[in-house]
Each structure stands twice: as structure tokens, then as C-alpha cells.
Design a protein around this motif. Structure first.
Motif, PDB file in Angstrom:
ATOM      1  N   SER A   4      -4.994   7.856   3.189  1.00 27.09           N
ATOM      2  CA  SER A   4      -3.923   8.138   2.239  1.00 27.09           C
ATOM      3  C   SER A   4      -2.631   7.421   2.641  1.00 27.09           C
ATOM      4  O   SER A   4      -1.913   6.900   1.781  1.00 27.09           O
ATOM      5  N   PHE A   5      -2.350   7.398   3.942  1.00 25.99           N
ATOM      6  CA  PHE A   5      -1.156   6.686   4.412  1.00 25.99           C
ATOM      7  C   PHE A   5      -1.237   5.215   4.042  1.00 25.99           C
ATOM      8  O   PHE A   5      -0.258   4.631   3.553  1.00 25.99           O
ATOM      9  N   SER A   6      -2.407   4.606   4.269  1.00 26.33           N
ATOM     10  CA  SER A   6      -2.584   3.189   3.938  1.00 26.33           C
ATOM     11  C   SER A   6      -2.394   2.948   2.443  1.00 26.33           C
ATOM     12  O   SER A   6      -1.722   1.988   2.040  1.00 26.33           O
ATOM     13  N   ALA A   7      -2.993   3.806   1.626  1.00 26.65           N
ATOM     14  CA  ALA A   7      -2.914   3.627   0.179  1.00 26.65           C
ATOM     15  C   ALA A   7      -1.475   3.732  -0.317  1.00 26.65           C
ATOM     16  O   ALA A   7      -1.007   2.887  -1.094  1.00 26.65           O
ATOM     17  N   ILE A   8      -0.771   4.755   0.132  1.00 22.89           N
ATOM     18  CA  ILE A   8       0.606   4.953  -0.328  1.00 22.89           C
ATOM     19  C   ILE A   8       1.501   3.836   0.189  1.00 22.89           C
ATOM     20  O   ILE A   8       2.408   3.361  -0.514  1.00 22.89           O
ATOM     21  N   ARG A   9       1.251   3.391   1.409  1.00 20.84           N
ATOM     22  CA  ARG A   9       2.055   2.299   1.966  1.00 20.84           C
ATOM     23  C   ARG A   9       1.888   1.029   1.142  1.00 20.84           C
ATOM     24  O   ARG A   9       2.870   0.350   0.814  1.00 20.84           O
ATOM     25  N   MET A  64      -0.014  -6.464  -4.537  1.00 17.98           N
ATOM     26  CA  MET A  64      -0.613  -5.979  -5.767  1.00 17.98           C
ATOM     27  C   MET A  64      -2.135  -6.132  -5.730  1.00 17.98           C
ATOM     28  O   MET A  64      -2.877  -5.227  -6.123  1.00 17.98           O
ATOM     29  N   ARG A  65      -2.612  -7.285  -5.262  1.00 15.47           N
ATOM     30  CA  ARG A  65      -4.048  -7.516  -5.184  1.00 15.47           C
ATOM     31  C   ARG A  65      -4.713  -6.551  -4.204  1.00 15.47           C
ATOM     32  O   ARG A  65      -5.850  -6.104  -4.426  1.00 15.47           O
ATOM     33  N   SER A  66      -4.020  -6.235  -3.097  1.00 10.07           N
ATOM     34  CA  SER A  66      -4.615  -5.386  -2.067  1.00 10.07           C
ATOM     35  C   SER A  66      -4.935  -3.988  -2.584  1.00 10.07           C
ATOM     36  O   SER A  66      -5.814  -3.303  -2.035  1.00 10.07           O
ATOM     37  N   ILE A  67      -4.242  -3.563  -3.636  1.00 13.00           N
ATOM     38  CA  ILE A  67      -4.482  -2.231  -4.187  1.00 13.00           C
ATOM     39  C   ILE A  67      -5.917  -2.098  -4.695  1.00 13.00           C
ATOM     40  O   ILE A  67      -6.515  -1.012  -4.641  1.00 13.00           O
ATOM     41  N   ILE A  68      -6.504  -3.203  -5.162  1.00 14.79           N
ATOM     42  CA  ILE A  68      -7.886  -3.176  -5.654  1.00 14.79           C
ATOM     43  C   ILE A  68      -8.847  -2.716  -4.554  1.00 14.79           C
ATOM     44  O   ILE A  68      -9.818  -1.983  -4.801  1.00 14.79           O
ATOM     45  N   PHE A  69      -8.564  -3.124  -3.309  1.00 18.09           N
ATOM     46  CA  PHE A  69      -9.460  -2.788  -2.199  1.00 18.09           C
ATOM     47  C   PHE A  69      -9.377  -1.314  -1.811  1.00 18.09           C
ATOM     48  O   PHE A  69     -10.192  -0.835  -1.005  1.00 18.09           O
ATOM     49  N   LEU A  70      -8.412  -0.595  -2.365  1.00 20.95           N
ATOM     50  CA  LEU A  70      -8.328   0.837  -2.105  1.00 20.95           C
ATOM     51  C   LEU A  70      -9.479   1.594  -2.776  1.00 20.95           C
ATOM     52  O   LEU A  70      -9.823   2.698  -2.346  1.00 20.95           O
ATOM     53  N   ILE A  71     -10.065   1.005  -3.811  1.00 19.99           N
ATOM     54  CA  ILE A  71     -11.180   1.671  -4.511  1.00 19.99           C
ATOM     55  C   ILE A  71     -12.383   1.826  -3.584  1.00 19.99           C
ATOM     56  O   ILE A  71     -12.897   2.943  -3.410  1.00 19.99           O
ATOM     57  N   PRO A  72     -12.879   0.744  -2.954  1.00 20.26           N
ATOM     58  CA  PRO A  72     -14.012   0.944  -2.020  1.00 20.26           C
ATOM     59  C   PRO A  72     -13.624   1.787  -0.805  1.00 20.26           C
ATOM     60  O   PRO A  72     -14.464   2.530  -0.281  1.00 20.26           O
ATOM     61  N   LEU A  73     -12.368   1.710  -0.371  1.00 17.80           N
ATOM     62  CA  LEU A  73     -11.935   2.559   0.749  1.00 17.80           C
ATOM     63  C   LEU A  73     -12.023   4.031   0.366  1.00 17.80           C
ATOM     64  O   LEU A  73     -12.545   4.850   1.134  1.00 17.80           O
ATOM     65  N   GLY A  74     -11.549   4.362  -0.833  1.00 19.20           N
ATOM     66  CA  GLY A  74     -11.627   5.737  -1.300  1.00 19.20           C
ATOM     67  C   GLY A  74     -13.066   6.213  -1.423  1.00 19.20           C
ATOM     68  O   GLY A  74     -13.387   7.362  -1.076  1.00 19.20           O
ATOM     69  N   ALA A  75     -13.944   5.338  -1.904  1.00 23.12           N
ATOM     70  CA  ALA A  75     -15.357   5.705  -2.032  1.00 23.12           C
ATOM     71  C   ALA A  75     -15.972   5.981  -0.665  1.00 23.12           C
ATOM     72  O   ALA A  75     -16.737   6.948  -0.496  1.00 23.12           O
ATOM     73  N   ASP A  85     -11.724  14.061   6.146  1.00 20.50           N
ATOM     74  CA  ASP A  85     -10.634  14.916   5.678  1.00 20.50           C
ATOM     75  C   ASP A  85      -9.583  14.093   4.949  1.00 20.50           C
ATOM     76  O   ASP A  85      -9.174  13.025   5.426  1.00 20.50           O
ATOM     77  N   VAL A  86      -9.165  14.552   3.798  1.00 15.84           N
ATOM     78  CA  VAL A  86      -8.103  13.906   3.025  1.00 15.84           C
ATOM     79  C   VAL A  86      -7.025  14.943   2.764  1.00 15.84           C
ATOM     80  O   VAL A  86      -7.287  15.989   2.157  1.00 15.84           O
ATOM     81  N   HIS A  87      -5.835  14.680   3.231  1.00 16.29           N
ATOM     82  CA  HIS A  87      -4.738  15.628   3.055  1.00 16.29           C
ATOM     83  C   HIS A  87      -3.408  14.888   3.182  1.00 16.29           C
ATOM     84  O   HIS A  87      -3.352  13.784   3.733  1.00 16.29           O
TER      85      HIS A  87
END
Length: 294
Positions: A37-42, A183-194, A202-204
Motif C-alpha cells: 500500500s505504501f508503494s502504491a500510494i507513493r 504514470m506508466r508505473s501505476i499499471i504495474f500496481l495491478i499485478p502487485l495487488g493480485a 496483510d493489507v492495512h
């Protein structure tokens, strides 16, 4: 004085990324936010801040929705840097993490120069050997050694950032390219989330953890990178590499002030040897380059 102030603020911003990451992710038994979550929000907050800066400065084709300056390879390197950085700070102390990150960034860039045919002088080799030996000592087993898996992750983060920096050399508009890559790096958050969901990790996120992540993305990353590109135009690449030697030291001081981390003898000695060795190598290379030009 203005240049000194901007440069100092930039180095503090870079060091603050380590302090913020450690405060948010590595806060004992109850971290404020999980690493994913920290990585995604950052990354998301950094992308938004950089998009605003591009629009305000008129950098590149700010009105065009298309990606024009970045690349998917650079975005992947940026993503790898951010995620490995976050997971490393689960177990690393602030100063040690920043030192490993910095050492691996420099090693990646120097290694690439060697691959491209650069031939260091004897003094350069001495500096590099000193820095490399001290780095091996820092991460070698012992009572005060860092967690090996966390150290390996931070090394991956440093290599990824070194690769990102190498890919960005010579770009006509580095601010626009960085905004595009975020902006492009945000796309890679999808496989990370999966992967996080499938693994049951744990996600919090507490309110304070979210604030720290946003500050790390929007302020110390987004604004920090914008200031850095402005500074580099005035001080040059060599001086820029040298001034970055202060980042691990500032990060260690920040860790002492904000996370109550102590300074081990191994950290102090290895820091002096690594930073000193890299400084010698950089200065020796600058002198060799000037002789070749002259």
C-alpha cells in the motif's frame, strides 16, 4: 547561496524518503501501513504531483494525454525500485537502508560504464575496491549485520534505480519523462495487488501511514526530483554524484531523530569507507576525463 539552499533541500528530500518509509513500514510490531500500500500510494501521489508540475511549468506536451517522454522499461525499473524499497524497510534501519541503496546505485552506474569500455585509473580502482570491501563488510553476518533478505531487497532497489538513472541520461525533458514514467508505473500496481491478494498478505493503512506515504510520493519524491533536475543543470553530473554522498548520512541522522535508531560502529566505519571510496573514484574519474579532453 540560493543554489546551496536548493541542493541542501533536495538531499534532505532524498534522505527523507528513507526516514518516511521506515517510520511508516517498520514501526515495530504495529507498522502504520503495509509495504504494498505504501508503494502504491507513493507512486500514485508522485505521479499526480509531477503531472501538476509539468502542467505549471509547461514542460513537454503537458496538454497531450499520450505518453511521449517515458518508456515502459523505465517505468518498470521505477516500479521495482519503489516496491523493493518499501519491503526492505520492513526490517532495515534507516541509515543502513539508505547506505545500501546508494552503494548499489553507484555500483550499477559504474558497472555499466565498465561494460561500455571505460577504463578506470589506479586511483579509481582503489576507491572502488575500498567502497566494495566496506559494503561486503557491512552486509556480512554478525551481531550488527542487517537482515540479509531486507538487505538483498534494498540492493535490488538500488540496482533498479541505477538502471532507471542510466536510461534517463541525456533526455531533453527529464521532468516530463519522470512524470510519464510515474504514470506508466501505476499499471504495474495491478499485478502487485493480485499477488498480495493471492498470497493472503496483510493489507492495512492507518491515517498516519497514508499521510506519510503521500508525503513520500508527492513531496520528497515528486518535488524532490523536480528540484534535483534544476540543480543538476547548474552543478553537473560529477558534482551531483558527489553531493549525493550526504544522503545516507542525513538519512541516518533522521533515523536517530525520528525513529530512535542508534549508530553502530559497523555503520559508522562502513559509511566512511563506502562514501569516501566512491568520492575518490568520482573525483579521480573527473580528473582523468579532463586530461583526456585537454
Amino acid at each position: 547561496m540560493r543554489l546551496i539552499l536548493i541542493t541542501s533541500l533536495t538531499m534532505i528530500a532524498f534522505a527523507a524518503n528513507s526516514v518516511l518509509g521506515r517510520m511508516a513500514i517498520g514501526s515495530g510490531d504495529a507498522p502504520l501501513i503495509d509495504p504494498a500500500s505504501f508503494s502504491a500510494i507513493r507512486l500514485i501521489s508522485g505521479a499526480l504531483m509531477l503531472a501538476v508540475l509539468v502542467g505549471l511549468t509547461g514542460s513537454g506536451s503537458a496538454r497531450s494525454p499520450r505518453f511521449q517522454s517515458g518508456s515502459w522499461a523505465s517505468a518498470l525499473a521505477l516500479f521495482a525500485y519503489a516496491v523493493a524499497f518499501s519491503y526492505a524497510y520492513v526490517a532495515l534501519e534507516t541509515g543502513i537502508g539508505a547506505l545500501i541503496l546508494f552503494a548499489c546505485v553507484q555500483a550499477t552506474m559504474i558497472g555499466w560504464a565498465l561494460k561500455e569500455g571505460d577504463r578506470p585509473s589506479g586511483l579509481e580502482w582503489l576507491g572502488l575496491a575500498t567502497a566494495f570491501g566496506a559494503f561486503i563488510w557491512l552486509v556480512s553476518p554478525g551481531l550488527s549485520a542487517p537482515d540479509p533478505w531486507a538487505a538483498a531487497l534494498m540492493a535490488v532497489s538500488g540496482i533498479a534505480w541505477g538502471a532507471y538513472s542510466l536510461r534517463g541520461r541525456g533526455l531533453p525533458d527529464p521532468l516530463k519523462a519522470t512524470a510519464d514514467n510515474f504514470m506508466r508505473s501505476i499499471i504495474f500496481l495491478i499485478p502487485l495487488g493480485a499477488m498480495v491478494l493471492l498470497s493472503g498478505a496483510d493489507v492495512h493503512a492507518s491515517g498516519r501511514g497514508l499521510v506519510l506515504a503521500v508525503i513520500s510520493g508527492a513531496v520528497t519524491s515528486g518535488l524532490g526530483y523536480a528540484l534535483w533536475y534544476r540543480v543538476l543543470r547548474q552543478i553537473g553530473a560529477t558534482q551531483g554524484a558527489i553531493v549525493q554522498l550526504t544522503v545516507p548520512v542525513i538519512a541516518a541522522i533522521g533515523g536517530s531523530l525520528f525513529v530512535a535508531e542508534g549508530w553502530s560502529l559497523r555503520l559508522v566505519v562502513s559509511s566512511l569507507l563506502i562514501l569516501g571510496g566512491v568520492a575518490v573514484a568520482i573525483l579521480a574519474k573527473q580528473r582523468r576525463t579532463q586530461k583526456q579532453i585537454g
